[in-house]
Write a protein that holds these residues in place. Sequence first.
Motif, short mmCIF file in Angstrom:
data_model
loop_
_atom_site.label_atom_id
_atom_site.label_comp_id
_atom_site.label_asym_id
_atom_site.label_seq_id
_atom_site.Cartn_x
_atom_site.Cartn_y
_atom_site.Cartn_z
N GLY A 273 0.81 -1.21 0.00
CA GLY A 273 0.00 0.00 0.00
C GLY A 273 0.85 1.26 0.00
N GLY A 274 2.15 1.10 -0.27
CA GLY A 274 3.04 2.25 -0.26
C GLY A 274 3.27 2.81 1.14
N ASP A 275 3.05 1.97 2.14
CA ASP A 275 3.10 2.40 3.54
C ASP A 275 4.39 1.90 4.18
OD1 ASP A 275 1.20 2.95 6.14
OD2 ASP A 275 2.51 1.23 6.47
N GLN B 299 7.99 -2.46 5.90
CA GLN B 299 8.93 -3.09 6.83
C GLN B 299 8.50 -4.53 7.14
OE1 GLN B 299 9.59 -0.77 10.35
NE2 GLN B 299 10.59 -2.44 11.43
N THR B 300 7.21 -4.69 7.45
CA THR B 300 6.70 -6.03 7.73
C THR B 300 6.92 -6.96 6.54
OG1 THR B 300 5.01 -5.08 9.16
CG2 THR B 300 4.63 -7.32 8.40
N PRO C 232 8.55 5.49 0.93
CA PRO C 232 8.16 4.98 2.25
C PRO C 232 8.32 3.46 2.36
CG PRO C 232 6.61 6.65 1.53
CD PRO C 232 7.55 6.42 0.37
N ALA C 233 7.88 2.73 1.33
CA ALA C 233 8.07 1.27 1.34
C ALA C 233 9.56 0.93 1.37
CB ALA C 233 7.40 0.64 0.13
N GLN D 24 0.27 9.23 8.55
CA GLN D 24 -0.68 8.32 7.88
C GLN D 24 -0.92 7.04 8.67
OE1 GLN D 24 -1.91 9.18 4.81
NE2 GLN D 24 -0.33 10.30 3.70
N ALA D 25 -0.22 6.88 9.77
CA ALA D 25 -0.26 5.61 10.49
C ALA D 25 -1.62 5.37 11.15
CB ALA D 25 0.83 5.58 11.55
N GLY D 26 -1.89 4.11 11.41
CA GLY D 26 -2.99 3.73 12.29
C GLY D 26 -4.38 3.82 11.71
#
Lengths: 338, 331
Positions: free
Chosen positions: A209-211, A216-217, A238-239, B254-256
């Motif tokens: 999701g580009g997060d 990291q996970t 970010p990824a 953007q977290a959470g």
Amino acid sequence: MSRTTRLSSSLLRAAAVTGVAALTLTACGSGSGSDSSSSGSGEVKVGLITKTDTNPFFVKMKEGAEKAAKENGAQLSTAAGKFDGDNAGQVTAIENMVAAGVKGILITPSDSKAIVPAIEKARAKGVLVIALDTPTEPESAVDALFATDNLKAGELIGEYAKAAMKGRTAKIAALDLAPGVSVGVQRHDGFLKGFGATEKDVACAQDTGGDQAKGQTAMENCLQKEPDINVVYTINEPAALGAYTALKAKGREKDVLIVSVDGGCTGTQAVKDGKIAATSQQYPLKMAAEGVKAVVSFAKDGKKASGYTDTGVTLISDKAQDGVDSKDTGYGLENCWG
Amino acid sequence: MTATTTPYSELKAPTAARRLLTAPTTGPLAALLLACAFFSFSTDQFLTGGNFSLIVQQVMVVGTLAIGQTLIILTAGIDLSCGAVMAFGSIVIAKMAAEGSLPPLLAIALGLVVCGGFGLLNGLLVQKIPLPPFIVTLGMLNVAFALTHIYSEEQTVTNLPGPLTALGETFPLGHTDITYGSLVTIALFLLLAYSLSNTGWGRHVYALGNSAEAARLNGIRTSRLTIGIYTVAGLLYGIAALLLISRTGVGDPQAGQTDNLDSITAVVLGGTSLFGGRGSVLGTFIGVLIVGVFRNGLQLMGVASIYQTLITGVLVILAVTVDQLSRKKAR
């Protein structure tokens, strides 16, 4: 007691009637507003609709549009979905902007297909619609598309990675976007094309999701699955930074090559810091600025922008490889999302 | 299965071991063990200490949120704001320490106070006005979300001072590296599990969830208890915020965003009833692990992410079905 209730309820009713009347009046006003705006103030109304208004990429896009609107004497209104994928929110925004009498709408579709009917309605009313960054499906649903060539963005980092590996056997991890999202698919395919690899060479692929946290996970799990991964393709920085954190925890950050796409200022800084080897930089500010200009010129002489305009992509790296064109992070930071 | 009625008298007594053996934790535990057995056979990489350490690291943030969520759901409430409150707390901590001039420990303390404050406010609105928890926390979700984005100016906070990420560091245990944060999460689970089963406060929480009116008539100060529970939950979100920062090394506005639903998923999978009064934080720990094990295991098998979502959805519906059926039986 009962009197006050009756009183307050009649007051409420009066307020409601006034409110409805006011709404009707403003609705009429905006309905005829499209005529008066062109003859009246002379300011061309331009709408910008982004996927969200929280993603830094779209914040930059908005900045570009605001600046261009000021320079060209246009009036900009902006809207965004509540979250990436909020199609209903974007449809509402289109409807509201058409009602407000905009000459043109610049939109980054959250859902390439689902937004098409709403766009067609707007175009039927003579509004110029330009897609920014993300194409619609079909691409012809909009008048024009101003975007990064995502396949090329992927190819550039693929070629870079190939050169940087200097003939060593590659074990690739791909940290992707999400299933079926064209931007992610094109970058992924472009990377493989540039690298001269096929899907079979990808040892581990995962959606992020580009997060950053999800990146990291995903990387942690990929390393668990294939400990000897040495090339990591990431959908965005970010990824990539998430992958870097995971690699660092294993002490592998020096011998694994991370490449990415986006070229945001944080991401370019990460290239400078040596966390990411190379990134393909894109230019959202330019997409929006050119979009605003196109709408203004449409309002002035009726000339519609059409087709696809490549807003360019540049490979950014401080470790240039022979045979691969790239610019250093000094250039990258000066132009990050410019 | 009939032992799931949780009469008041029975709630005082059970030992940790016995509680694990009696429903509603039995089902989730069996599911977890089955999943572990399945993945152990399917992939070579699953059954390793390193991998288990990894799964715990991956679930520690949602796990800590889920402890607070369990407490609130035990009172027949729900908290939709937990992920957003955590995100705000993490930005407060990160910005105060990295860009403000606050010493790291003070920034952390401030983040905990802010999150605790959100919990207190939730509790007051639920108890004093009173408003339905669903509505209060839905509103607070938006408030915290907006504050996060306003205060962060949409920028990720980087260059955090060392103490903020200390919990993400590891120490070796045999051949495996364990993060300090995992230990914090496990300790919190044990602490709250003990408090719920072995203290008067814990018995009051269950009584409140079974029937607030009956609890009040029995002399339990339900108002203070409710507000206290929401405040404790808020503090737990603050700790989750610190764990999040320590895990990712940044403050990310953007977290959470989906963590509220993820925490509810964990609570439900752990066998805690959404109708209140029944369940345990140890169950929630199992629920959190089920999600983590599936995500990790399927990825090790090379199954696409979307199937993880599919399976999680099916498991949630199964878990609630079991809860409902056992309730019917109990009646």
